[in-house]
Design an enzyme around this catalytic site. Structure first.
Site, short mmCIF file in Angstrom:
data_model
loop_
_atom_site.label_atom_id
_atom_site.label_comp_id
_atom_site.label_asym_id
_atom_site.label_seq_id
_atom_site.Cartn_x
_atom_site.Cartn_y
_atom_site.Cartn_z
N HIS A 12 -20.44 43.79 40.61
CA HIS A 12 -19.47 44.50 39.74
C HIS A 12 -18.76 45.70 40.37
CE1 HIS A 12 -22.90 47.30 38.14
NE2 HIS A 12 -22.29 47.87 39.16
N HIS A 59 -22.35 52.78 33.35
CA HIS A 59 -22.48 53.83 34.37
C HIS A 59 -22.11 55.18 33.76
CE1 HIS A 59 -21.88 50.05 36.58
NE2 HIS A 59 -22.46 50.61 37.62
N HIS A 193 -27.37 47.35 47.58
CA HIS A 193 -26.54 48.51 47.89
C HIS A 193 -27.26 49.80 47.52
CE1 HIS A 193 -25.37 47.79 43.66
NE2 HIS A 193 -24.55 48.83 43.61
N GLU A 240 -30.17 46.89 40.23
CA GLU A 240 -29.30 46.21 39.25
C GLU A 240 -29.60 44.71 39.18
OE1 GLU A 240 -25.36 49.13 39.64
OE2 GLU A 240 -25.28 47.16 40.52
C1 DHB Z 1 -20.02 51.15 44.02
C2 DHB Z 1 -20.84 50.14 43.56
C3 DHB Z 1 -21.34 50.18 42.26
O1 DHB Z 1 -22.17 49.25 41.75
C4 DHB Z 1 -20.98 51.22 41.42
O2 DHB Z 1 -21.40 51.16 40.14
C5 DHB Z 1 -20.18 52.25 41.89
C6 DHB Z 1 -19.69 52.20 43.20
C7 DHB Z 1 -19.45 51.09 45.41
O3 DHB Z 1 -19.90 50.29 46.23
O4 DHB Z 1 -18.51 51.81 45.68
FE FE Z 2 -23.02 49.76 39.63
#
Ligand code: DHB
Ligand code: FE
Length: 280
Positions: A12, A59, A193, A240
């Protein structure tokens, strides 16, 4: 009766939404990513779900740190795109399905899952980016969407197994809803991530691919993966991925993996995508 026909897993990243909204999908950086969703757009246009249950995380757009529901189901008739700091995304208002949402709330709560009922909620990139990836840029989203928000932002998030079991409860709930509806469920967020700290930018493709393999073939095993493994292997935001287990739990034990796509990079994350079909 209502029937879940398929599940979709999908990342996402907010920058994906910005690339779509600003007309940058053809740029060299983004082109391979959007190419990976071309099949999926055709597939979902052919399948024509009547309703999508969209498991995602907020978020700090609808829920700040003042109030943090673990699982929250949107029972409203409409959900406005949230203003995340640059104005709301120029996407259609999300139409809900209050009847099915209330039915799922009732069925899961009586099945001993403490679901929070939400009657007003704005939806951020966690929900709208997967919709954009699957449906493109229509005037109106082609079907109603039931948002199911999961806390994966503030410790402690629910365990993978709790998510998987909630998916099973949703499967039963949908099967007992007496309207003929073709239902799809999306599990979103991830893949590996980490957005902050010394490990910012972490990507673990091996973990991600193993996660996708097990999601299809060994979800019971995957559901036992503890939080610490997600954080260690997939980064702090890799947690997540527990949301994908809600989607998987809502499907049958044996599923057909119709499509898979994996791409790095998209902003700071690995983008994963899978389509799992229930047997017809
Ligand atoms: C990024 C990824 C995310 O899941 C998020 O909620 C905010 C930023 C990113 O990779 O920039
Ligand atoms: Fe996110």
């Amino acid at each position: 009766m209502a029937k879940i026909i398929a599940g979709v897993g999908c990342s996402h990243v907010p920058a994906i939404g910005a690339a779509i909204d600003l007309g940058k999908t053809g740029e060299a950086y983004w082109q391979p990513l959007f190419k990976g969703f071309e099949f999926s757009k055709r597939w979902i246009a052919d399948e024509k779900p009547d309703v999508v249950i969209l498991v995602y995380n907020d978020h700090a757009s609808a829920f700040s740190l003042e109030m943090i529901p673990t699982f929250a189901i949107g029972c409203a008739a409409q959900f406005q795109p949230a203003d995340e700091g640059w104005g709301p995304r120029p996407v259609p208002v999300v139409q809900g399905h209050p009847e099915l949402a209330w039915h799922i709330a009732q069925a899961t709560i009586l099945d001993e899952f403490d679901m929070t009922i939400v009657n007003k909620m704005d939806v951020d990139h966690g929900l709208t980016v997967p919709l954009s990836l699957m449906f493109g840029q229509p005037e109106a989203w082609p079907c109603p969407v039931i948002p199911l928000a999961v806390n994966v932002v503030q410790y402690p998030p629910p365990t993978g197994n709790r998510c998987y079991q909630l998916g099973r409860a949703i499967r039963k709930a949908v099967a007992s809803f007496d309207q003929d509806l073709k239902v799809m469920i999306f599990g979103t967020g991830g893949m590996s991530h980490q957005l902050q700290g010394p490990r910012a930018g972490l990507i673990n493709s091996e973990f991600d691919r193993r996660f996708l393999d097990k999601l299809t073939a060994d979800p019971d095993g995957l559901a036992r993966l503890p939080h610490i493994e997600y954080v260690r292997e997939a980064g702090s935001e890799g947690i997540e991925l527990v949301m994908w287990l809600i989607m998987r739990g809502a499907l049958e034990e044996k599923v057909h993996e119709r499509y898979r796509f994996y791409h790095v990079p998209a902003s700071n994350t690995a983008v994963g995508h899978i389509i799992l079909e229930n047997p017809r």
